[in-house]
Design an enzyme around this catalytic site. Structure first.
Site, PDB file in Angstrom:
ATOM      1  N   CYS B  84     -36.411  85.083   6.649  1.00 32.56           N
ATOM      2  CA  CYS B  84     -37.283  83.902   6.801  1.00 32.56           C
ATOM      3  C   CYS B  84     -38.381  84.254   7.613  1.00 32.56           C
ATOM      4  O   CYS B  84     -39.017  84.962   7.376  1.00 32.56           O
ATOM      5  CB  CYS B  84     -36.292  82.790   7.326  1.00 32.56           C
ATOM      6  SG  CYS B  84     -37.376  81.208   7.134  1.00 32.56           S
ATOM      7  N   HIS B 194     -32.449  81.937   3.243  1.00 37.62           N
ATOM      8  CA  HIS B 194     -31.375  82.097   4.403  1.00 37.62           C
ATOM      9  C   HIS B 194     -29.914  82.601   3.752  1.00 37.62           C
ATOM     10  O   HIS B 194     -29.344  81.426   3.411  1.00 37.62           O
ATOM     11  CB  HIS B 194     -31.163  80.964   5.282  1.00 37.62           C
ATOM     12  CG  HIS B 194     -32.437  80.501   6.040  1.00 37.62           C
ATOM     13  ND1 HIS B 194     -32.435  80.931   7.528  1.00 37.62           N
ATOM     14  CD2 HIS B 194     -33.517  79.942   5.869  1.00 37.62           C
ATOM     15  CE1 HIS B 194     -33.508  80.469   7.869  1.00 37.62           C
ATOM     16  NE2 HIS B 194     -34.147  80.057   6.960  1.00 37.62           N
ATOM     17  N   GLU B 196     -27.467  83.252   5.158  1.00 36.39           N
ATOM     18  CA  GLU B 196     -26.315  82.701   6.113  1.00 36.39           C
ATOM     19  C   GLU B 196     -26.109  81.394   5.863  1.00 36.39           C
ATOM     20  O   GLU B 196     -25.046  80.611   6.318  1.00 36.39           O
ATOM     21  CB  GLU B 196     -26.742  82.853   7.489  1.00 36.39           C
ATOM     22  CG  GLU B 196     -27.666  82.145   8.180  1.00 36.39           C
ATOM     23  CD  GLU B 196     -29.131  82.374   7.868  1.00 36.39           C
ATOM     24  OE1 GLU B 196     -29.364  83.291   6.974  1.00 36.39           O
ATOM     25  OE2 GLU B 196     -29.973  81.862   8.520  1.00 36.39           O
TER      26      GLU B 196
END
Lengths: 505, 216
Positions: B84, B194, B196
């Protein structure tokens, strides 16, 4: 419009019949699960299964095979027909992961049964009308009735059936093209979504049907043609998507289960009273994560400050095992509260009352942590008289305290101050299960450039879809329909996808 | 191969989820740090980021993380994953906050979606680009292993990167324009989305990163 591959099951094998004649079958595979996976891999967005033995026996015969397919492909909606004659059978199929039950023979014999089924399993019932020369055929097509197919369809017009599968027996398995006129006529006269079946053998058949999509043709079932290779499933669906302007690469709409947490337990009340315990937040968050939730919202409704540590610990635990975005709200009053929640593992925080007392908190928070993690929650009630032009105002304290602030101008102000997203809750609808307050939802989504989450009042899957298609929301939030096991998040996503909403499945 | 991963912490927010996702994906030891020795010792480096680019760049320079990255990318040539704003920081400049000079590790710009931002058919698109969008893989890469082209990943951003060399783009998203979802050059892989926060697909990508030798 979907191009739907059919798998007909006879004694556990995949077969195709000609004109429904059990003695004239061709075995295509002895591994129905592998066959389903193959169609899924070729881009099928729904599967049509028929329990042929079941249709003749009047009860499920291949149910275990069907369950295996549903379990192997949880993301692929399945409709099943053949031998569905009572509510218990439907209940068992839905429990095993099937999305739609097709009622055929019973629909012709006892239309009230369809009504009862729609009531018991809203959104899950498809009516199968099989016709030969315009007359309805029943019991695995072994016998004809005097019933006119169109007349029968009309009886189901307003009771909530998901669709009608219309099969022209004269064409089925004959590879002679689809009966477009009869199918369109049925859709137009009944006003119901119709899935065409029988005789769809070349891409031109799909093409003819797709030109009638606006008459209510929502699907085309194809069997023999895709097995024999005269129709390429992927190419056919791609043609339809291009023609209808379905943009497959699109930002998905989100389903956000919401955990209202009080002193470490998930609770849900009706209009914030009548609290009902729904369980451990970590466990529930884990379940929603596995079911494919797009985000999770955690609202701390604990009144006292002393319990804040519990909240932080719970957020930490959820963030350790749930790898989707997590929004935390409730009691966020200062920049330090935001920092604490972000450090605990929240991706976004939701600011509610504090934004009303101190709008600058929103701009300060956006500047410090970035707009992407600042959600402003707006709780509104309609304050205008029923017949006058609608006006909505902000309320605090679970809808009890008026503020006099007008909702749309407030939403615009919050967006201008740097909010990255708005969580709009109708306090009139919250916990009622009557559906979102679509008027104010639409008005706010149209007035701001940031995403809006609709919240408050979800009681059915249709409500979720309406929030997007009518309310214009970018995401829909719901609590009780998921907490008490009525629907799984996955079912909700499949339903919305079947309504043509781009979803991550 | 050891699985010691350093997540560069320049004080800009939630690194907790990056670290736990890496652990979940199989990293044996995850250190969230801006300590030079610790990062130098790690086998691979994750460069995350959230928030405004100006504050990020100030923090990155203030803590000497710019030199750390330079060292890891061009000298030690370790596998580096930028996420990001981490990805955006690698570019030459960003239009955000009135124009900010970035690290120039990857020549190119970071530009705004526009306001109002519109799809090709004229419909208005919300900014930030927030939510799950499909990533179309433009080139094969070891980090795409086991992930189908068209898989949804979670995005949240208002600016997007445009590398000078379009061949670096390994994945795109469609949001009124075809944007760079992921880029790769030698031992660097960078994602606008993202991983994650991208559920199973994201964890698969992180797992691939953990076993990646840094070559394409």
């Amino acid at each position: 419009m979907l191009v739907i591959p059919a798998i007909d099951l006879k004694e556990g094998q995949c077969v195709r019949l000609r004109q429904g004649d059990m003695s004239d079958s061709t075995v295509f595979s002895d591994d129905p699960v592998a066959m389903a996976q193959q169609w899924h891999a070729q881009g099928a967005r729904r599967l049509h299964l028929v329990d042929l033995d079941g249709a003749f026996a009047g009860k499920p015969v291949n149910a275990s095979v069907i369950e295996r397919i549903a379990k192997a492909l949880p993301e692929l909606p399945i409709q099943i027909g053949g031998g569905i004659r009572d509510l218990e059978t439907i209940s068992q199929y839905l429990a095993s992961g099937v999305q739609y039950a097709i009622i055929g023979t019973m629909a012709a014999k006892d239309p009230d049964f369809v009504k009862a089924a729609c009531k018991a399993f809203p959104g899950h019932i498809v009516v199968g009308i099989d016709a030969r020369g315009g007359r309805v055929a029943v019991e695995g097509w072994a016998s004809d009735s005097e019933l006119d197919a169109t007349d029968l369809a009309k009886r189901f017009a307003d009771i909530g059936v998901h669709a009608v599968v219309y099969t022209d027996i004269d064409r089925d398995g004959m590879m002679q093209g689809v009966n477009v006129e009869a199918t369109v006529a049925l859709a137009q006269s009944s006003g119901l979504p119709v899935i065409a079946s029988g005789g769809i053998s070349r891409i031109e058949d799909v093409e003819q049907l797709m030109h009638h999509a606006d008459s209510g043709i929502t699907g085309a079932i194809t069997g023999r043609a895709i097995y024999e290779g005269t129709l390429d499933l992927r190419a056919a669906q791609a043609m339809v998507d291009t023609f209808l302007g379905v943009d497959l690469v699109a930002l998905a709409k989100r389903i956000i289960p919401c955990l209202d947490v009080d002193r470490g337990r998930v609770v849900k009340g009706v209009n914030f009273v009548g609290i009902r315990d729904a369980g451990d937040p970590v466990e529930i968050a884990r379940r929603y994560n596995e079911e494919g939730a797009d985000e999770i919202t955690f609202l701390d409704i604990t009144a006292s400050h002393e319990e804040r540590d519990t909240t932080v610990q719970t957020v930490e635990q959820i963030a350790r095992e749930v790898f989707i975005p997590l929004t935390v709200g409730g009691g966020i009053r200062a920049l330090q509260d935001i920092r604490t929640m972000l450090n605990a593992g929240a991706d976004k925080v939701s600011i509610n009352t504090a934004a009303i007392h101190d709008p600058d908190l929103v701009s300060a928070a956006a500047a410090r942590f970035g707009s992407q993690c600042i959600v402003v929650a707006i709780d509104v009630k309609r304050v205008s008289e029923p017949k006058s032009s609608p006006r909505y105002e902000l309320f605090t304290h679970g809808g009890r305290k008026p503020t006099g602030i007008e909702a749309v101008s407030w939403a615009k102000k919050m967006a201008a101050l740097g909010a990255g997203e708005l969580l709009l809750t109708s306090m009139d609808r919250d916990g009622t299960r009557d559906g979102f307050e679509l008027t104010i939802t639409r008005e706010i989504t149209d007035s701001v450039d940031i995403p809006v989450i609709a919240s408050g009042g979800v009681g059915t899957l249709q409500h979720l879809a309406d929030g997007v298609t009518q309310g214009g929301a970018d995401a829909v939030l719901a609590a009780s329909i998921f907490h008490f096991g009525e629907y799984t998040v996955r079912e909700a996503k499949q339903f919305m996808a079947s309504e043509g909403i781009p979803m991550r499945l | 191969m050891t699985q010691q991963v350093a997540v560069i912490d320049y004080g800009m927010g939630n690194l907790h989820s990056v670290a736990s996702a890496l652990e979940h994906a199989g990293a044996l030891e995850v250190t969230v740090t801006h300590d030079h020795a610790a990062i130098s010792k790690a086998d691979r480096v994750v460069f995350p980021g959230v928030g405004g680019i100006r504050d990020c760049m100030d923090a990155i320079r203030g803590l000497g993380c710019d030199q750390l990255l330079e060292q890891a990318i061009t000298v030690e040539r370790k596998p580096v994953l930028a996420i990001c704003v981490g990805m955006q920081s690698l570019m030459t400049t960003s239009d955000e906050n009135g124009g900010v000079a970035c690290l120039n590790q990857v020549p190119g710009e970071v530009t705004f979606f526009g306001s109002p931002h519109r799809a090709s058919d004229g419909t208005r698109l919300k900014v930030p680009h927030m939510g799950w969008n499909q990533v179309v893989q433009k080139r094969p890469h070891p980090l795409w292993a086991g992930i189908e082209s068209g898989t949804h990943f979670y995005f949240v951003h208002s600016y997007h990167v445009v590398p000078n060399d379009p061949d670096l783009v390994v994945g795109t998203f469609d949001y009124g324009l075809s944007g760079c979802a992921a880029l790769a050059r030698d031992n660097v892989f960078a994602t606008q989305f993202h991983p994650e926060k991208s559920h199973q697909a994201g964890l698969t990508l992180l797992k691939n990163f953990l076993s990646w030798d840094g070559t394409c």
